[in-house]
Design an enzyme around this catalytic site. Structure first.
Site, short mmCIF file in Angstrom:
data_model
loop_
_atom_site.label_atom_id
_atom_site.label_comp_id
_atom_site.label_asym_id
_atom_site.label_seq_id
_atom_site.Cartn_x
_atom_site.Cartn_y
_atom_site.Cartn_z
N SER A 252 1.03 -8.36 -87.21
CA SER A 252 -0.11 -8.70 -86.36
C SER A 252 -1.33 -7.86 -86.67
O SER A 252 -2.20 -7.68 -85.83
CB SER A 252 0.25 -8.54 -84.88
OG SER A 252 -0.80 -9.00 -84.05
N GLU A 458 -6.01 -4.84 -85.47
CA GLU A 458 -5.00 -5.50 -84.64
C GLU A 458 -5.53 -6.88 -84.27
O GLU A 458 -6.68 -7.02 -83.88
CB GLU A 458 -4.73 -4.66 -83.39
CG GLU A 458 -3.38 -4.93 -82.74
CD GLU A 458 -3.36 -6.21 -81.93
OE1 GLU A 458 -2.47 -7.04 -82.19
OE2 GLU A 458 -4.24 -6.37 -81.07
N HIS A 459 -4.70 -7.90 -84.37
CA HIS A 459 -5.21 -9.26 -84.39
C HIS A 459 -5.36 -9.92 -83.02
O HIS A 459 -6.07 -10.90 -82.88
CB HIS A 459 -4.29 -10.13 -85.25
CG HIS A 459 -4.94 -11.39 -85.73
ND1 HIS A 459 -4.27 -12.41 -86.34
CD2 HIS A 459 -6.23 -11.81 -85.68
CE1 HIS A 459 -5.10 -13.39 -86.65
NE2 HIS A 459 -6.30 -13.04 -86.26
N SER A 460 -4.69 -9.41 -81.98
CA SER A 460 -4.62 -10.17 -80.73
C SER A 460 -5.96 -10.31 -80.04
O SER A 460 -6.20 -11.29 -79.34
CB SER A 460 -3.61 -9.51 -79.78
OG SER A 460 -4.06 -8.22 -79.39
N ALA A 462 -9.10 -10.58 -81.33
CA ALA A 462 -10.13 -11.43 -81.93
C ALA A 462 -9.68 -11.88 -83.31
O ALA A 462 -8.73 -11.35 -83.89
CB ALA A 462 -11.46 -10.69 -82.04
#
Length: 747
Positions: A252, A458-460, A462
C-alpha cells in the site's frame, strides 16, 4: 496502482485473522453515517475557508457590493426595491440618534443576502455546466461548437483565478451507473480472457444476479448517492485500505524518484502554506473539466493509525515539526520559529546537527519502525503498549508534518551501471531496509547520503497525481527558485539561537522486543522478494505518438498488453483496441466505470447478508498486470529542452498479485518514456527484467505498424551493442556532472 493489491484482497481482509465475517451493521445506518461524514467534511471545509478568507469568494467582493449599495442609497436610489426599509423596520429601535446605524445594518444585511444568493446561483449554474460530458465523446483533438460554447460558459462562471477548492461545491454528484450497463461492460471486458465454457458460466451468473438481486442493491446505492457526496469513495477507503490487515510496505505504498536534497523540506513546507491558502490552481482535465480537490487536504499532518480490525486516518490541522530518522535514532525537528517557517539555511543547520550527533541508538530503537511494515493487526496490538510506555515519542512521530529518513547509504543513477543503479534506487524507495521508513505517515522524504531524494507514499489518503503535484512543485522550487550558494550550502545564514533537534526517547517494554524482531524479519523477507526494474525508453516518446494521431496513454496501455501476452497484432486491431481503451477511459471519467460500481454493489450485498455468486466471482479475480501512469501536471515548471538535466524519473508500486506485475510509466518530455516494473522474486512466472525487454519490443512492434515509426525498429535491432550505447549515453547526458553531495543538481 498500489490499490490494486488491496482491491484484490479486500474480501478476506475484512477480519483480523483472515477469516471472513459478515458485516453486522444495518445498511441504512451505514448509509446514514456516510452522509453524516460527508456533511461534516463540507462544514469543516466551509469553516476553514471562512477563517482563511477564501470562502465563498473574496471578502473584497462583499465589500465592493456593500459600498455600491451605500453609494446608491446616498444618491437616493434604492437597489433593494424597498427591502432595506423592511429590514430596518425589523431591527430594534435604539432611539432616533441611531437611525443612521440601522440604515447601515440594513444595507449590510441586504448586501450579505444578495452576495450569498449570487454565489449560490453561480454554484448551481456551474454544477449544471459541469454535468455535461458531451466533450468526452468527441474525437481526439476535435471540438464541436456546443463544446466550445460550454467551455466559454465554464470559464465565465469559474471566475478569473479559481482557487484549489473553488469548484468543490459545484462538482456534480458521482452518478450511479445503470446496473445493466455495468454488467454488460464487465462481460465485454472479460470475454477475451475466458474460455467459451467459463464465459458462458459467468454470463449465467450475471443474468441470475440481474434477475434476483441487482435492483435491491442498486436501490441502496442510489439512496446513498443522494444523501452522501459520493456513493463509493468512503467504502473504497475503508474496505480496500483501512480494513486491510496486510503490511503497508510494498502492498500500500508507492515511491517517487528525484535526486535532490538541500532545500527540499523548505520547499515542501512552502507547498503546504500554499495549500492552506488554496493558492494551488485546481486541476482541469484536458484544460476544461475541474477534478475533485478533496484529497489535497490530507497530504501533510496525516498518519494512518493501525487498528485490530480496521485502521483510521488521523489528520491534524497543523504541525510545526518533522520527525527525522538517522542511524537508528529518532528526532523531533522544529520547522518554525515564532510562527514563521525556518529558512532553508536554518533547516540545513538542524539536519547537520542530527548528522553530527554521535549518540548511539538505544536497544531495539533502530528497528522499531519495522512494526509499521508488519501486518496491521500485529502493529495495532503492539502500538497499544507503546502508546502507554512511550506516548511522547510516538506522538512526535505520528503528529509530524511528515517523516524524513536520512539514509546512510548512497543511491541513484550512476554512470558506471545505469540500469542496475536505477533498479536499486527504485527498490530502496519502495521498501528500503524494512525499518528505516515510518510507513504509517502520509509520506516519507528519503534523503540518501549522496544527496539523492525520493518519496515513499502511503496510498490510502490520496492517489498518485496528488503527491506527484506536490513533488513537481518541490523539485522545481528547490532547484530553480531557492538554489544554493557557491560553497554548496543553502542560501542565507544559519541561526545559532535555534535549539537542538530533540532526540526522542523510547521506553520500549520487554514484551515488544520479540514483536520488533518478528516484524523486521517479515519486512526483510517482503523486501527481498520484490524485484524492481526501471526501463528508460528513449527511442521515441509522446511527440511520435501524437504524430500517429493516437492517445499517448492508450498507446502505452495497449503496448503493455502486447508485452504481457506477446500476441502479434496488425494495425487495424491495434486501432480498435486503442479506441476501446479510450471509450472505457472516458466512461470511467464520467462516472460510468465498472469496477467501483461492482465493488459498491458487493459491499451492500455483504451488509444485507445476500449471497451473490456473480459478485463473489468478480471480486475473486486476480490482477496479473496492474498499470498506472504518473502524469506530469506542471509542464511549465520543467523546460526539458532548455534544462535537459532536470527531469523526473517518476515512480512505481508493488505488484497486485503474487504472480503478476506492477507497472507505472511517465512521459519525460516529448522524447522519452520511463517504466517502473515490479514483481515477486518468489514467483516462477514473472521476471521484471524480462518484462522490461518485452515492453521495449512491444513499443517498437507497435511503432513499426506506422510508417513514421518503422525506422525505430530497424535502428534498435540493428546492433545490440549500438542499443546499449544509445541508452547508456542518454542516461549519462541526463545525469551530467553530478556531485556526491547535498548540492547535486540532477534528479
Amino acid at each position: 496502482m498500489a490499490e490494486a493489491h488491496q482491491a484484490v484482497g479486500f474480501r478476506p481482509s475484512l477480519t483480523s485473522d483472515g477469516a471472513e465475517v459478515e458485516l453486522s451493521a444495518p445498511v441504512l445506518q451505514e448509509i446514514y453515517l456516510s452522509g453524516l461524514r460527508s456533511w461534516k467534511r463540507h462544514l469543516s471545509r466551509f469553516w476553514n475557508d471562512f477563517l482563511t478568507g477564501v470562502f465563498p469568494a473574496s471578502p473584497l467582493s462583499w465589500l465592493f457590493l456593500f459600498s455600491a449599495i451605500q453609494l446608491a442609497w446616498f444618491l437616493q436610489l434604492d437597489p433593494s426595491l424597498g427591502l432595506m426599509e423592511k429590514i430596518k423596520e425589523l431591527l430594534p429601535d435604539w432611539g432616533g440618534q441611531h437611525h443612521g446605524l440601522r440604515g447601515v445594518l440594513a444595507a449590510a444585511l441586504f448586501a450579505s443576502c444578495l452576495w450569498g444568493a449570487l454565489i449560490f446561483t453561480l454554484h448551481v449554474a456551474l454544477r449544471l455546466l459541469l454535468s455535461y460530458h458531451g466533450w468526452l465523446l468527441e474525437p481526439h483533438g476535435a471540438m464541436s461548437s456546443p463544446t466550445k460554447t460550454w467551455l466559454a460558459l465554464v470559464r465565465i462562471f469559474s471566475g478569473r483565478h479559481p482557487m484549489l477548492f473553488s469548484y468543490q461545491r459545484s462538482l456534480p454528484r458521482q452518478p450511479v451507473p445503470s446496473v445493466q450497463d455495468t454488467v454488460r461492460k464487465y462481460l465485454e471486458s472479460v470475454r477475451p480472457i475466458l474460455s467459451d465454457e467459463d464465459f458462458d458460466w459467468t454470463a449465467v451468473l450475471a443474468q441470475e444476479f440481474l434477475r434476483l438481486q441487482a435492483s435491491l442493491l442498486q436501490w441502496y446505492l442510489r439512496l446513498k448517492s443522494w444523501w452522501a457526496s459520493n456513493y463509493v469513495s468512503d467504502w473504497w477507503e475503508e474496505f480496500v485500505y483501512l480494513r486491510s490487515r496486510n503490511p503497508l510496505m510494498v502492498n500500500s505504498n508507492y515511491y517517487m524518484m528525484a535526486a535532490r536534497a538541500g532545500n527540499a523540506v523548505h520547499a515542501l513546507l512552502l507547498y503546504r502554506h500554499r495549500l492552506n491558502r488554496q493558492e494551488i490552481p485546481p486541476t482541469l482535465l484536458m484544460g476544461m473539466r475541474p477534478l475533485c480537490s478533496a484529497q489535497y487536504e490530507k497530504i501533510f499532518n496525516t498518519t494512518r493509525i493501525p487498528g485490530v480490525q480496521k485502521d483510521y486516518i488521523r489528520h491534524l490541522h497543523d504541525s510545526q515539526h518533522v520527525a527525522v530518522f538517522h542511524r537508528g535514532r529518532f528526532f523531533r525537528m522544529g520547522t518554525h520559529s515564532r510562527n514563521s517557517l525556518l529558512s532553508p539555511r536554518a533547516l540545513e543547520q538542524q539536519f547537520q546537527r542530527i548528522l553530527d550527533d554521535p549518540s548511539p541508538a538505544c536497544p531495539h530503537e533502530e528497528h522499531l519502525a519495522a512494526l509499521t511494515a508488519a501486518p496491521r493487526g500485529t502493529w495495532a496490538q503492539v502500538r497499544t503498549s507503546l502508546k502507554t510506555q512511550a506516548a511522547e515519542a510516538l506522538e512526535a512521530v505520528e503528529g509530524a508534518a511528515f517523516f524524513v529518513s536520512l539514509d546512510a547509504e548512497p543511491a541513484g543513477l550512476t554512470r558506471e551501471d545505469p540500469a542496475a543503479s536505477l533498479d536499486a534506487y527504485a527498490h530502496a524507495l519502495l521498501a528500503g531496509r524494512g525499518h528505516d521508513r515510518w510507513f504509517d505517515k502520509s509520506f516519507t522524504l528519503i534523503v540518501f547520503s549522496n544527496g539523492k531524494l525520493g518519496l515513499s507514499v502511503e496510498h490510502s489518503w490520496a492517489d498518485c497525481p496528488i503527491s506527484g503535484h506536490m513533488w513537481e512543485f518541490t523539485l522545481a522550487t528547490e532547484c530553480f527558485q531557492l538554489g544554493y550558494s557557491t560553497d554548496g550550502h543553502c542560501k542565507g545564514h544559519p541561526d545559532p539561537t535555534l535549539p537542538q533537534p530533540q532526540r526522542l526517547q523510547w521506553d520500549l517494554p520487554d514484551q515488544i522486543h520479540s514483536s520488533i524482531s518478528l516484524a523486521l524479519r517479515g519486512a526483510k523477507i517482503l523486501s527481498e522478494n520484490v524485484d524492481c526494474h526501471v526501463v528508460p525508453f528513449s527511442l521515441f516518446g509522446k511527440s511520435f505518438i501524437r504524430r500517429c494521431h493516437l492517445s499517448s496513454d492508450s498507446f502505452i496501455q495497449i503496448a503493455l498488453q502486447l508485452a504481457h501476452f506477446r500476441d502479434p497484432q496488425c494495425l487495424a486491431l491495434f486501432r480498435v483496441a486503442v479506441d476501446k481503451h479510450q471509450a472505457l477511459l472516458k466512461a470511467a471519467m464520467s462516472g460510468q466505470g465498472v469496477d467501483r460500481h461492482l465493488f459498491a454493489l458487493y459491499i451492500v450485498s455483504r451488509f444485507l447478508h445476500l449471497q451473490s455468486p456473480f459478485l463473489t466471482q468478480v471480486h475473486s479475480e486476480q490482477w496479473q498486470l496492474s498499470t498506472s501512469q504518473i502524469p506530469v501536471q506542471q509542464m511549465h515548471l520543467f523546460d526539458v529542452h532548455n534544462y535537459p538535466d532536470y527531469v523526473s524519473s517518476g515512480g512505481g508500486f508493488g505488484p497486485a498479485d503474487d504472480h503478476g506485475y506492477g507497472v507505472s510509466y511517465i512521459f519525460m518530455g516529448d522524447g522519452m518514456i520511463t517504466f517502473h516494473i515490479s514483481s515477486k522474486k518468489s514467483s516462477t512466472k514473472t521476471d521484471s527484467h524480462r518484462l522490461g525487454q518485452h515492453i521495449e519490443d512491444a513499443l517498437l512492434d507497435v511503432a513499426s505498424l506506422f510508417q513514421a515509426g518503422q525506422h525505430f525498429k530497424r535502428r534498435f535491432r540493428g546492433s545490440g551493442k549500438e542499443n546499449s550505447r544509445h541508452r547508456c549515453g542518454f542516461l549519462s547526458r541526463q545525469t551530467g556532472a553530478s556531485k556526491a553531495s547535498m548540492t547535486s543538481t540532477d534528479f
